[in-house]
Write an enzyme that holds these catalytic residues in place. Structure first.
Site, PDB file in Angstrom:
ATOM      1  N   CYS A 130       6.604   0.935  -8.766  1.00 14.34           N
ATOM      2  CA  CYS A 130       7.325   1.959  -7.990  1.00 14.34           C
ATOM      3  C   CYS A 130       6.956   3.348  -8.488  1.00 14.34           C
ATOM      4  O   CYS A 130       6.862   4.291  -7.699  1.00 14.34           O
ATOM      5  CB  CYS A 130       8.829   1.733  -8.093  1.00 14.34           C
ATOM      6  SG  CYS A 130       9.324   0.018  -7.853  1.00 14.34           S
ATOM      7  N   CYS A 133       5.625  -4.020  -0.654  1.00 14.86           N
ATOM      8  CA  CYS A 133       7.074  -3.879  -0.444  1.00 14.86           C
ATOM      9  C   CYS A 133       7.375  -3.038   0.780  1.00 14.86           C
ATOM     10  O   CYS A 133       8.508  -3.015   1.261  1.00 14.86           O
ATOM     11  CB  CYS A 133       7.753  -3.283  -1.673  1.00 14.86           C
ATOM     12  SG  CYS A 133       7.280  -1.580  -2.013  1.00 14.86           S
ATOM     13  N   ASP A 148       7.481   0.195   0.944  1.00 14.84           N
ATOM     14  CA  ASP A 148       8.112   1.476   0.635  1.00 14.84           C
ATOM     15  C   ASP A 148       7.118   2.624   0.823  1.00 14.84           C
ATOM     16  O   ASP A 148       5.917   2.462   0.600  1.00 14.84           O
ATOM     17  CB  ASP A 148       8.643   1.467  -0.796  1.00 14.84           C
ATOM     18  CG  ASP A 148       9.814   0.504  -0.940  1.00 14.84           C
ATOM     19  OD1 ASP A 148      10.279   0.001   0.092  1.00 14.84           O
ATOM     20  OD2 ASP A 148      10.250   0.255  -2.072  1.00 14.84           O
TER      21      ASP A 148
HETATM   22 FE1  FES Z   1       8.674  -0.830  -3.381  1.00 17.36          FE
HETATM   23 FE2  FES Z   1       9.900  -0.076  -5.601  1.00 17.36          FE
HETATM   24  S1  FES Z   1      10.011  -2.033  -4.617  1.00 17.36           S
HETATM   25  S2  FES Z   1       8.406   0.983  -4.477  1.00 17.36           S
END
Ligand code: FES
Length: 143
Positions: free
Chosen positions: A104, A35, A37
């Site tokens: 996450c 993702c 992040d």
């Molecule tokens: Fe990437 Fe939540 S979607 S950490």
């Protein structure tokens, strides 16, 4: 039932411990390759106890809520206890996350471990490398 618990929404809207500790004793940064992040955790440590903790999370709401809850759970705790914090415990403290958002919370567990490892490395403190598995080798790897 709502997708997110009230606790998740609370920690997402009013995250605790957001920020940077300029003179941190340990810093851990981890990312989720899929993702994109990123989560960064800063620790102040005295006598083996986490006296302060802050985080910066560039990510989804679940990652922000997980960071907020995880930092609350390790503040004032010994490092040995912080190292036992699991993403499952963070998720439970948040009254759950949707299945597709469980990864996450893994970021929070990994970022804390990375920050403790950084502290150990900076101070030449010996540790068992098995406590700090490389990303991708843990049992609950990101999806
Ligand atoms: Fe990437 Fe939540 S979607 S950490």
């Amino acid at each position: 039932m709502a997708l997110y618990s009230e606790k998740v929404m609370d920690h997402f809207r009013n995250p605790r411990n957001v920020g940077v500790i300029e003179d941190a004793d340990g810093v851990g940064e981890v990312g989720n390759a899929k993702c994109g992040d990123i989560m960064k955790i800063y620790l102040k440590i005295a006598d083996g106890v986490i006296t302060d903790v802050k985080f910066e999370t560039f990510g989804c709401g679940s990652a922000i809520a997980s960071s907020s809850m995880a930092t609350e759970m390790i503040k004032g705790k010994p490092l040995s206890e912080a190292l036992t914090l699991t993403n499952k415990a963070v998720t439970e403290a948040l009254d759950g996350l949707p299945a597709h958002k469980l990864h996450c919370s893994v970021l929070a567990e990994e970022a804390i471990k990375a920050a403790v490892k950084d502290y150990y490395d900076r101070n030449g403190i010996e540790y068992d490398p098995k406590q700090f598995p490389d990303c991708g080798s843990c049992a609950h790897c990101c999806v």
